[in-house]
Design an enzyme around this catalytic site. Structure first.
Site, PDB file in Angstrom:
ATOM      1  N   LYS A  67       0.932  -1.287  -0.136  1.00 48.65           N
ATOM      2  CA  LYS A  67      -0.115  -0.014   0.099  1.00 48.65           C
ATOM      3  C   LYS A  67       0.798   1.287  -0.020  1.00 48.65           C
ATOM      4  CE  LYS A  67      -2.176  -1.375   3.563  1.00 48.65           C
ATOM      5  NZ  LYS A  67      -1.732  -2.723   3.827  1.00 48.65           N
ATOM      6  N   THR A  68       1.852   1.387   0.787  1.00 47.40           N
ATOM      7  CA  THR A  68       2.842   2.376   0.798  1.00 47.40           C
ATOM      8  C   THR A  68       3.413   2.546  -0.431  1.00 47.40           C
ATOM      9  OG1 THR A  68       3.029   2.096   3.282  1.00 47.40           O
ATOM     10  CG2 THR A  68       4.533   3.510   2.085  1.00 47.40           C
ATOM     11  N   ASP A 112      -1.210   6.712   6.205  1.00 49.24           N
ATOM     12  CA  ASP A 112      -1.212   5.375   6.393  1.00 49.24           C
ATOM     13  C   ASP A 112      -2.336   5.024   7.742  1.00 49.24           C
ATOM     14  OD1 ASP A 112      -0.584   2.659   6.456  1.00 49.24           O
ATOM     15  OD2 ASP A 112       1.408   2.998   7.287  1.00 49.24           O
ATOM     16  N   THR A 161      -5.464  -1.215   7.291  1.00 46.87           N
ATOM     17  CA  THR A 161      -5.700  -2.760   7.233  1.00 46.87           C
ATOM     18  C   THR A 161      -6.891  -3.103   7.790  1.00 46.87           C
ATOM     19  OG1 THR A 161      -4.800  -2.473   9.510  1.00 46.87           O
ATOM     20  CG2 THR A 161      -3.105  -2.869   7.750  1.00 46.87           C
ATOM     21  N   ARG A 220       6.567  -8.049   1.695  1.00 42.14           N
ATOM     22  CA  ARG A 220       7.387  -7.277   2.924  1.00 42.14           C
ATOM     23  C   ARG A 220       8.256  -8.629   3.749  1.00 42.14           C
ATOM     24  NH1 ARG A 220       4.323  -3.713   6.836  1.00 42.14           N
ATOM     25  NH2 ARG A 220       4.553  -2.371   5.285  1.00 42.14           N
TER      26      ARG A 220
END
Length: 342
Positions: A67-68, A112, A161, A220
């Site tokens: 997402k980032t 975020d 999330t 990640r």
């Protein structure tokens, strides 16, 4: 082991630099999420043709799926500056007002964990997203007045999330909403191959496949496991090329088993099965028994165990499935019902 899969920031500047270097800078470099990539590309192309900022974008999904990175790509491909913040940092309407009033025309604002913003800030954001304006209250009581402040046009990219915690008025103001899905093993292998090339680690196909299978469908985690394999090769083999045996040895050292379960995952299952006979057990009781925060179990451990069919959620609490018993090598109690019969 928590640092290998935790959603938080890296422990030091070197890890941050490496993680930043591994991020793709364009949608063509971004692996996986094909549908979301196609939708974002259309959104950006249309905005470029019309010479306007892209519509506001909401990205939802589990931690570590990109997402980032996608927010950074939106700014990069739009040729705009990127401003980054987070929901927990915006706890007052004044915090948001200061942030919004400092934006330059066309700037991309990334927030975020946007669902963790204060309610007063959320309500201010409604007007800012829709009309590029905020109202600032001056004074108190009967003498208070509202002063309108015009904002430079901007694009908000929100990441969450837990999209279910977003109020409907906020969610409805995003022009595009995307949900990121967990990655397939072959997609993760492509991520690992790209990252291995960038950090100078040589791994054959079977070794890359092994890392991908232990990465819980999350890029990640795949990149972090790859870095631990690199460390193992440098220390134990004095080289930057490894095989399947080296990958197995490195990941076994960090307690990551064949399907990606780590120490905490197995501790939760072990307590659930051996101490509470498979459940049902309430989250609070499970948290105390394991010695871990309930939020960590609910947001980090539980989603993966549920996804792979090792844990079930019932109205009375969490239960272990027959598959979990088999994975831990514990005989399943006679007469217990499989998850699909509950």
């Amino acid at each position: 082991m928590d640092d290998l899969r935790d959603a938080g920031t890296p422990a030091d500047d070197s890890e941050l630099a490496i993680e930043g270097a591994l991020r793709p800078t364009s949608l063509t470099e971004f692996v996986g999420q094909q549908k979301v990539r196609a939708q974002l590309q259309l959104l950006l192309d249309a905005a470029r043709i019309q010479r306007r900022p892209p519509d506001h974008i909401l990205l939802s999904g589990p931690p570590g799926l990109g997402k980032t990175t996608l927010a950074m790509i939106v700014a990069h491909e739009s040729g705009r500056a990127l401003r980054m913040s987070s929901g927990p940092a915006i706890q007052h309407a004044g915090d948001l007002a200061a942030l919004l009033s400092s934006l330059t025309p066309g700037e991309v604002l990334f927030i975020d964990e946007i669902h963790r913003m204060a309610r007063s800030a959320e309500e201010m954001l409604y007007l800012a997203m829709e009309d590029f304006r905020i109202d600032i209250m001056v004074g108190k009581g009967a003498g208070a007045t509202s002063i309108p402040l015009d904002l430079a046009p901007f694009t908000l990219v929100g990441a969450t999330t837990r999209s279910g915690l977003l109020p409907n008025p906020l969610r409805d103001r995003f022009g595009f909403t995307a949900h990121l899905e967990y990655y397939e093993p072959e997609e993760l292998e492509r991520v690992i191959a790209r990252s291995a090339l960038m950090i100078g680690v040589g791994l054959p196909g079977p070794a890359r496949d092994e890392i991908s299978r232990r990465s819980r469908g999350t890029p990640r985690i795949a990149n972090r496991l790859l870095r631990r394999v690199r460390d193992y090769l440098l220390v134990h083999a004095d080289q930057t090329a490894g095989d399947l045996a080296a990958v197995d040895a490195a990941l076994d050292l960090y307690d990551v088993d064949r399907i990606g379960l780590d120490r905490l995952d197995r501790a939760v299952l072990d307590v659930l099965i051996r101490r509470f006979r498979g459940g049902p057990v309430g989250l609070g009781t499970l948290s105390v028994a394991v010695g871990e925060e309930a939020d960590t179990i609910e947001s980090v451990v539980e989603p993966y165990l549920v996804r792979i069919g090792f844990m079930g959620r019932t109205p009375r609490g969490r239960i272990a499935t027959p598959e979990a018993y088999a994975h831990l090598g514990v005989p399943h109690p006679t007469g217990a019902l499989p998850l699909h019969d509950l």
